[in-house]
Motif scaffolding. Structure first.
Motif, PDB file in Angstrom:
ATOM      1  N   LYS A   1       3.984   1.673  32.037  1.00 18.38           N
ATOM      2  CA  LYS A   1       5.247   2.283  31.825  1.00 18.38           C
ATOM      3  C   LYS A   1       6.652   3.042  33.695  1.00 18.38           C
ATOM      4  CE  LYS A   1       6.808   1.950  27.567  1.00 18.38           C
ATOM      5  NZ  LYS A   1       7.903   2.632  25.919  1.00 18.38           N
ATOM      6  N   ALA A   2       4.421   4.016  33.449  1.00 17.85           N
ATOM      7  CA  ALA A   2       5.200   4.598  34.453  1.00 17.85           C
ATOM      8  C   ALA A   2       4.784   3.603  36.295  1.00 17.85           C
ATOM      9  CB  ALA A   2       4.288   5.495  34.879  1.00 17.85           C
ATOM     10  N   GLU A   3       4.024   3.122  35.848  1.00 17.15           N
ATOM     11  CA  GLU A   3       4.424   2.369  37.639  1.00 17.15           C
ATOM     12  C   GLU A   3       5.086   1.441  37.703  1.00 17.15           C
ATOM     13  OE1 GLU A   3       0.499   0.379  36.992  1.00 17.15           O
ATOM     14  OE2 GLU A   3      -0.561   2.053  37.233  1.00 17.15           O
ATOM     15  N   LEU A   4       5.651   0.846  36.351  1.00 14.74           N
ATOM     16  CA  LEU A   4       6.645  -0.281  36.367  1.00 14.74           C
ATOM     17  C   LEU A   4       7.680   0.844  36.739  1.00 14.74           C
ATOM     18  CD1 LEU A   4       6.019  -2.909  33.282  1.00 14.74           C
ATOM     19  CD2 LEU A   4       5.712  -3.031  36.094  1.00 14.74           C
ATOM     20  N   LEU A   5       8.052   1.706  36.036  1.00 17.38           N
ATOM     21  CA  LEU A   5       9.503   2.320  35.910  1.00 17.38           C
ATOM     22  C   LEU A   5      10.121   3.007  37.853  1.00 17.38           C
ATOM     23  CD1 LEU A   5      12.062   4.164  35.497  1.00 17.38           C
ATOM     24  CD2 LEU A   5      10.184   6.236  34.697  1.00 17.38           C
ATOM     25  N   THR A   6       8.453   3.289  38.853  1.00 19.19           N
ATOM     26  CA  THR A   6       8.414   3.673  39.998  1.00 19.19           C
ATOM     27  C   THR A   6       9.371   2.774  40.400  1.00 19.19           C
ATOM     28  OG1 THR A   6       6.463   5.244  39.292  1.00 19.19           O
ATOM     29  CG2 THR A   6       7.494   4.181  41.445  1.00 19.19           C
ATOM     30  N   LYS A   7       8.412   1.057  40.203  1.00 21.95           N
ATOM     31  CA  LYS A   7       8.813   0.774  40.829  1.00 21.95           C
ATOM     32  C   LYS A   7      10.041  -0.198  40.428  1.00 21.95           C
ATOM     33  CE  LYS A   7       7.388  -4.818  41.652  1.00 21.95           C
ATOM     34  NZ  LYS A   7       5.573  -5.758  41.303  1.00 21.95           N
TER      35      LYS A   7
ATOM     36  N   ALA B   1     -11.341   2.188   9.594  1.00 24.98           N
ATOM     37  CA  ALA B   1     -10.575   0.947   9.648  1.00 24.98           C
ATOM     38  C   ALA B   1      -9.304   1.930  10.430  1.00 24.98           C
ATOM     39  CB  ALA B   1      -9.972  -0.264   9.089  1.00 24.98           C
ATOM     40  N   GLU B   2      -8.578   2.511   9.274  1.00 26.11           N
ATOM     41  CA  GLU B   2      -7.588   3.563  10.211  1.00 26.11           C
ATOM     42  C   GLU B   2      -7.718   4.285  10.997  1.00 26.11           C
ATOM     43  OE1 GLU B   2      -6.473   5.742   6.217  1.00 26.11           O
ATOM     44  OE2 GLU B   2      -5.412   3.910   5.243  1.00 26.11           O
ATOM     45  N   LEU B   3      -8.639   4.559  11.053  1.00 31.26           N
ATOM     46  CA  LEU B   3      -9.445   5.934  11.967  1.00 31.26           C
ATOM     47  C   LEU B   3      -9.728   4.766  13.352  1.00 31.26           C
ATOM     48  CD1 LEU B   3     -11.852   8.123  10.186  1.00 31.26           C
ATOM     49  CD2 LEU B   3      -9.415   8.991  10.983  1.00 31.26           C
ATOM     50  N   GLN B   4     -10.587   3.857  13.144  1.00 34.24           N
ATOM     51  CA  GLN B   4      -9.913   2.725  14.349  1.00 34.24           C
ATOM     52  C   GLN B   4      -8.927   2.218  14.464  1.00 34.24           C
ATOM     53  OE1 GLN B   4     -13.534   1.839  15.712  1.00 34.24           O
ATOM     54  NE2 GLN B   4     -11.782   1.203  16.944  1.00 34.24           N
ATOM     55  N   MET B   5      -8.086   2.087  14.070  1.00 31.78           N
ATOM     56  CA  MET B   5      -6.096   1.519  14.682  1.00 31.78           C
ATOM     57  C   MET B   5      -6.627   2.945  15.074  1.00 31.78           C
ATOM     58  SD  MET B   5      -4.046   0.386  11.813  1.00 31.78           S
ATOM     59  CE  MET B   5      -4.746  -0.939  11.166  1.00 31.78           C
ATOM     60  N   GLU B   6      -6.414   4.573  14.349  1.00 31.14           N
ATOM     61  CA  GLU B   6      -5.221   5.100  15.196  1.00 31.14           C
ATOM     62  C   GLU B   6      -5.857   5.171  16.695  1.00 31.14           C
ATOM     63  OE1 GLU B   6      -2.892   7.309  14.719  1.00 31.14           O
ATOM     64  OE2 GLU B   6      -2.716   6.633  12.658  1.00 31.14           O
ATOM     65  N   VAL B   7      -7.049   5.094  16.851  1.00 29.75           N
ATOM     66  CA  VAL B   7      -7.292   5.337  18.203  1.00 29.75           C
ATOM     67  C   VAL B   7      -7.279   3.874  18.386  1.00 29.75           C
ATOM     68  CG1 VAL B   7     -10.184   4.926  19.758  1.00 29.75           C
ATOM     69  CG2 VAL B   7      -9.944   6.160  17.107  1.00 29.75           C
ATOM     70  N   GLU B   8      -7.326   2.806  18.675  1.00 31.55           N
ATOM     71  CA  GLU B   8      -6.723   1.770  19.607  1.00 31.55           C
ATOM     72  C   GLU B   8      -5.450   2.204  19.585  1.00 31.55           C
ATOM     73  OE1 GLU B   8      -7.835  -0.903  20.606  1.00 31.55           O
ATOM     74  OE2 GLU B   8     -10.207   0.409  19.282  1.00 31.55           O
ATOM     75  N   LYS B   9      -3.816   2.672  18.793  1.00 32.76           N
ATOM     76  CA  LYS B   9      -2.433   3.057  18.751  1.00 32.76           C
ATOM     77  C   LYS B   9      -3.013   4.087  19.876  1.00 32.76           C
ATOM     78  CE  LYS B   9      -0.837   2.171  14.695  1.00 32.76           C
ATOM     79  NZ  LYS B   9      -0.175   2.405  13.528  1.00 32.76           N
ATOM     80  N   LYS B  10      -3.848   5.143  20.027  1.00 37.87           N
ATOM     81  CA  LYS B  10      -3.246   5.605  21.041  1.00 37.87           C
ATOM     82  C   LYS B  10      -4.457   5.307  22.669  1.00 37.87           C
ATOM     83  CE  LYS B  10      -2.521  10.107  18.209  1.00 37.87           C
ATOM     84  NZ  LYS B  10      -2.168  10.737  18.561  1.00 37.87           N
ATOM     85  N   LYS B  11      -5.393   4.461  21.943  1.00 40.19           N
ATOM     86  CA  LYS B  11      -5.462   4.135  24.164  1.00 40.19           C
ATOM     87  C   LYS B  11      -4.002   3.194  24.721  1.00 40.19           C
ATOM     88  CE  LYS B  11     -10.617   3.563  22.946  1.00 40.19           C
ATOM     89  NZ  LYS B  11     -11.733   2.543  22.662  1.00 40.19           N
ATOM     90  N   ALA B  12      -3.917   2.159  23.005  1.00 43.02           N
ATOM     91  CA  ALA B  12      -2.564   1.459  23.938  1.00 43.02           C
ATOM     92  C   ALA B  12      -1.071   2.527  24.123  1.00 43.02           C
ATOM     93  CB  ALA B  12      -2.254   0.210  23.093  1.00 43.02           C
ATOM     94  N   PHE B  13      -1.364   3.364  23.569  1.00 40.62           N
ATOM     95  CA  PHE B  13      -0.456   4.610  24.381  1.00 40.62           C
ATOM     96  C   PHE B  13      -0.074   5.234  25.516  1.00 40.62           C
ATOM     97  CE2 PHE B  13       1.561   8.693  24.211  1.00 40.62           C
ATOM     98  CZ  PHE B  13       2.967   8.454  24.054  1.00 40.62           C
ATOM     99  N   VAL B  14      -1.534   4.724  25.293  1.00 38.80           N
ATOM    100  CA  VAL B  14      -2.016   5.684  27.026  1.00 38.80           C
ATOM    101  C   VAL B  14      -1.661   4.831  28.343  1.00 38.80           C
ATOM    102  CG1 VAL B  14      -3.760   6.354  28.692  1.00 38.80           C
ATOM    103  CG2 VAL B  14      -3.327   7.844  26.007  1.00 38.80           C
ATOM    104  N   GLU B  15      -2.139   3.595  28.153  1.00 40.32           N
ATOM    105  CA  GLU B  15      -2.394   2.537  28.538  1.00 40.32           C
ATOM    106  C   GLU B  15      -0.538   2.228  29.132  1.00 40.32           C
ATOM    107  OE1 GLU B  15      -4.741   0.991  30.845  1.00 40.32           O
ATOM    108  OE2 GLU B  15      -6.352   2.205  29.521  1.00 40.32           O
ATOM    109  N   THR B  16       0.067   1.979  27.529  1.00 33.23           N
ATOM    110  CA  THR B  16       1.680   1.813  28.301  1.00 33.23           C
ATOM    111  C   THR B  16       2.486   2.546  28.405  1.00 33.23           C
ATOM    112  OG1 THR B  16       1.896   0.112  25.778  1.00 33.23           O
ATOM    113  CG2 THR B  16       3.957   0.835  26.743  1.00 33.23           C
ATOM    114  N   ALA B  17       1.528   3.885  28.442  1.00 31.59           N
ATOM    115  CA  ALA B  17       2.921   4.689  29.338  1.00 31.59           C
ATOM    116  C   ALA B  17       1.899   4.779  30.845  1.00 31.59           C
ATOM    117  CB  ALA B  17       2.414   6.080  28.354  1.00 31.59           C
ATOM    118  N   LYS B  18       0.780   4.462  31.026  1.00 35.76           N
ATOM    119  CA  LYS B  18       0.668   3.993  32.454  1.00 35.76           C
ATOM    120  C   LYS B  18       1.585   3.374  33.049  1.00 35.76           C
ATOM    121  CE  LYS B  18      -3.750   4.153  35.225  1.00 35.76           C
ATOM    122  NZ  LYS B  18      -4.969   3.180  35.166  1.00 35.76           N
TER     123      LYS B  18
END
Length: 293
Positions: free
Chosen positions: A111-117, A92-109
């Protein structure tokens, strides 16, 4: 005979001694048997107690062994369960880490779009705000300039009005001063006039008071007031003339005393008329009228 008795006595004593010995022997034997039985019972009891203790120790050892076996079994089972759960938790921890990584990537993406706008919108709004601010600053400067001009005009009007009021106040003050000077002059003249009359009356203050009351028409006002009070009551009318007051009287001490004498000539008929019309007597310090029967 004596020999038989002695023999019987000895035989009896022998039997008694034998019976006594038998009894003592029986007692001793019985005691011995009782002590033997007691010892046997004691030994049997101790043996039984020892056997029970040993059996209890065996049972206790068996129970302890069973508990230890159960604990060992439980520990082994818990170890197995913990191992299984640890594996599941780690997964479960490994799965959570994977989900966090995915969420971080999506959030960064995102944020970049919203920041530009947002940056573009911010720049646009800043430009609009600067333009509006510049416009308002110019309007405020124009309004301030107009207010300053109005204030200067109002200040000039206020100065002019203040100057006019000061001039009017100075004029009014001058008039008041002149009026006060006139009043003071009149007061001084009246003081000199009253002083001369008082001197002519030989400093007779009651006579001066009567003169002032007559000269100021106090008695005439009293007569008019009383006449109005009895109006319509058909009062008696007395006609009198003060022509004698105009006669020359050089021995009365000058013109001031002559005037006082003339007033005193007018006083009796005046007081009599007031008495006839109103029933009022003059004060005792002034005059006394004769009784009318």
């Amino acid at each position: 005979m004596k020999g038989e008795i002695g023999a019987k006595l000895r035989d009896g004593e022998t039997k008694q001694n034998a019976a006594k010995i038998d009894a003592e022997t029986f007692i001793v034997s019985t005691n011995r048997q009782g002590e033997g039985k007691k010892e046997e019972v004691r030994v049997n009891t101790e043996v039984k107690i020892f056997q029970n203790q040993r059996e209890a120790e065996v049972v206790e050892a068996t129970t302890v062994l069973a508990k230890k076996k159960a604990g060992w079994s439980q520990t082994a089972r818990l170890a197995e369960v913990e191992a299984e759960k640890a594996v599941a938790i780690r997964e479960a921890e490994l799965q959570m880490e994977v989900e966090k990584k995915k969420a971080f990537v999506e959030t960064a993406k995102l944020k970049a779009e919203l920041l530009t706008k947002a940056t573009v919108e911010y720049d646009i709004k800043v430009q609009e705000a600067n333009s509006e601010l510049y416009k308002r600053q110019k309007e405020a400067e124009a309004a301030l300039f107009e207010s300053q001009k109005k204030a200067e005009a109002q200040r000039a009007n206020a100065d002019a009005e203040l100057y006019a009021r000061q001039q009017a106040a100075n004029s009014e003050l001058y008039a008041k001063q002149k009026e006060a000077e006139g009043v003071a002059t009149i007061g001084k003249a009246q003081a000199i006039y009253l002083g001369s009359i008082l001197k002519e009356l030989n400093h007779n203050y009651p006579a001066l008071r009567d003169y002032l009351m007559i000269n100021n028409g106090i008695y005439q006002e009293i007569a008019n007031t009383n006449a109005q009070a009895v109006q319509g009551m058909q009062p008696k009318i007395s006609i009198w003339s003060g022509s004698n007051s105009t006669e020359s009287n050089g021995g009365e001490g000058g013109s001031g005393l002559k005037d006082v004498a003339g007033l005193y000539r007018m006083l009796p008929p005046l007081l009599e008329t007031v008495h006839e019309q109103t029933g009022m007597q003059p004060p005792a310090w002034l005059a006394t009228l004769p009784d009318h029967k």
